[in-house]
Every structure is written in structure tokens, then in C-alpha cells.
Motif scaffolding. Structure first.
Motif, short mmCIF file in Angstrom:
data_model
loop_
_atom_site.label_atom_id
_atom_site.label_comp_id
_atom_site.label_asym_id
_atom_site.label_seq_id
_atom_site.Cartn_x
_atom_site.Cartn_y
_atom_site.Cartn_z
N LYS A 45 0.88 -1.27 -0.09
CA LYS A 45 0.07 0.19 0.06
C LYS A 45 0.82 1.41 0.01
O LYS A 45 0.32 2.12 -0.68
CB LYS A 45 -1.06 0.01 1.34
CG LYS A 45 -2.06 -1.21 0.99
CD LYS A 45 -2.98 -0.95 2.16
CE LYS A 45 -4.11 -2.00 2.18
NZ LYS A 45 -5.07 -1.93 0.86
N ASN A 48 4.85 2.40 -2.99
CA ASN A 48 4.83 3.09 -4.39
C ASN A 48 3.78 4.24 -4.29
O ASN A 48 3.24 4.48 -5.52
CB ASN A 48 4.62 2.18 -5.47
CG ASN A 48 6.11 1.50 -5.57
OD1 ASN A 48 7.13 1.54 -5.74
ND2 ASN A 48 6.05 -0.25 -5.47
N ASP A 49 3.40 4.71 -3.18
CA ASP A 49 2.35 5.50 -3.20
C ASP A 49 3.02 6.59 -2.17
O ASP A 49 2.53 6.53 -0.85
CB ASP A 49 0.99 4.95 -2.88
CG ASP A 49 -0.18 5.93 -2.69
OD1 ASP A 49 0.21 7.28 -2.78
OD2 ASP A 49 -1.28 5.47 -2.98
N GLU A 52 0.44 7.61 0.83
CA GLU A 52 0.13 6.65 1.85
C GLU A 52 1.35 6.63 2.79
O GLU A 52 1.19 6.30 3.92
CB GLU A 52 -0.35 5.36 1.13
CG GLU A 52 -1.72 5.54 0.51
CD GLU A 52 -2.72 5.86 1.55
OE1 GLU A 52 -2.72 5.25 2.62
OE2 GLU A 52 -3.68 6.74 1.07
#
Length: 174
Positions: A45, A48-49, A52
Motif C-alpha cells: 500500500k 509506491n504511493d 500513503e
């Protein structure tokens, strides 16, 4: 010698309140199906965000910082050495609390290989939030190359400890 690992502190905090509830509220019960956080779900989650990841770090970093400060303040005054393993030491400005910092560096290829062999997903995303090896080496008091075996690294660290002990015995700074 007293030791602490920031990664272990994070792992411990993930399965405790208040983090456990915060993570479940943000990402649903799938993040902790058996009452324990599934770190691979969290990693998928966040790494790569950036949004977040920023949220997760805003939840974790103050708690980890508090744990590390408590550990430092609770050290036995007779302890000659205390070692804290902190991957984001310079990024989080914690380095100012330590008398001597060490950057353990390895070639990029070897680091990527080691991370993948441990099953770490999103390696590139993890590394994007860290200072480069060069920047860490420039900021550290000592740099140790870790391109060999675990035994070779242990020998290098033992030699560093011996050197620091010698400096302390002669009144030098280290």
C-alpha cells in the motif's frame, strides 16, 4: 553493550495500539487479519504511493522517536557503548543525539539483491525516501563497506569498536 533496532521498534509498534487501530481504520481489516499487521500488505500500500507512505510515516515516526529517546535516557550510566540501528537516522535528524555515527554501505546491485532475497517488495519505493549511500557516507563519522560476508562485516565492526574503546581510553573523541 546496549543495542536497539529502529526496525524492530516499528515491527513491535505496528501490532500495538494506537497504530493497529489507525492502520485498520485507514486500510481495512485486511491489513491485520489475525490481529497482527501483515507487513507485506502495508508495504504494497505504501512503498509506491508517496501519499500513503507520508501518512504512515506521520503515524510511526513520532512513536519510534519517543521509543528511541526513552531507550537513550534509560541507558545505564556505566554503559561504555550503546548501538542503535536506524535506517533513516540522517533523514529523521536523530543523528544529533549520538556521539558517533556509522554508515554501513554496499554496492547498489548488492543492496537490491539482498533486499529482494528477504522478500522485500517495492524496493525502489523504499529507497526513494532514503538519502543516497553517498549522502549517508558524507554525513557519518565512520563508513564501513559491506560488500562481503556477514562475518567480514562483524570483523570490521569489532575493529571499529576496538578503535573507539582505544580513543576513549586515551581521552580522544570518537
Amino acid at each position: 553493550m546496549a543495542t536497539i533496532s529502529a526496525d524492530q521498534v516499528v515491527h513491535d509498534l505496528l501490532d500495538q495500539e494506537p497504530l493497529l487501530s489507525r492502520l485498520k481504520e485507514r486500510w481495512g481489516d485486511e491489513v491485520a487479519p489475525d490481529g497482527r499487521v501483515d507487513r507485506s500488505v502495508v508495504g504494497a500500500k505504501v512503498f509506491n504511493d508517496p501519499d500513503e507512505l507520508a501518512w504512515l510515516e506521520s503515524q510511526i515516526h513520532p512513536l519510534v522517536g519517543g521509543e528511541l529517546i526513552g531507550w537513550i535516557e534509560g541507558l545505564d550510566p556505566q554503559s561504555a557503548f550503546a548501538v542503535a540501528e536506524i535506517p533513516l537516522l540522517f533523514e529523521g535528524e536523530m543523528h544529533e543525539r549520538f556521539d558517533h555515527t556509522v554508515a554501513i554501505v554496499a554496492s547498489e546491485e548488492l543492496r537490491q539483491q539482498r533486499a529482494r532475497s528477504r522478500g522485500h517488495e517495492g524496493v525502489e519505493g523504499r529507497e526513494a525516501r532514503q538519502l543516497s549511500q553517498i549522502e549517508k557516507a558524507e554525513r557519518a563519522d565512520t563508513v564501513i563497506e559491506n560488500d562481503g560476508t556477514p562475518e567480514e562485516l562483524e570483523a570490521k565492526l569489532a575493529a571499529l569498536l576496538e578503535s573507539l574503546e582505544s580513543e576513549m581510553a586515551t581521552g580522544g573523541q570518537g
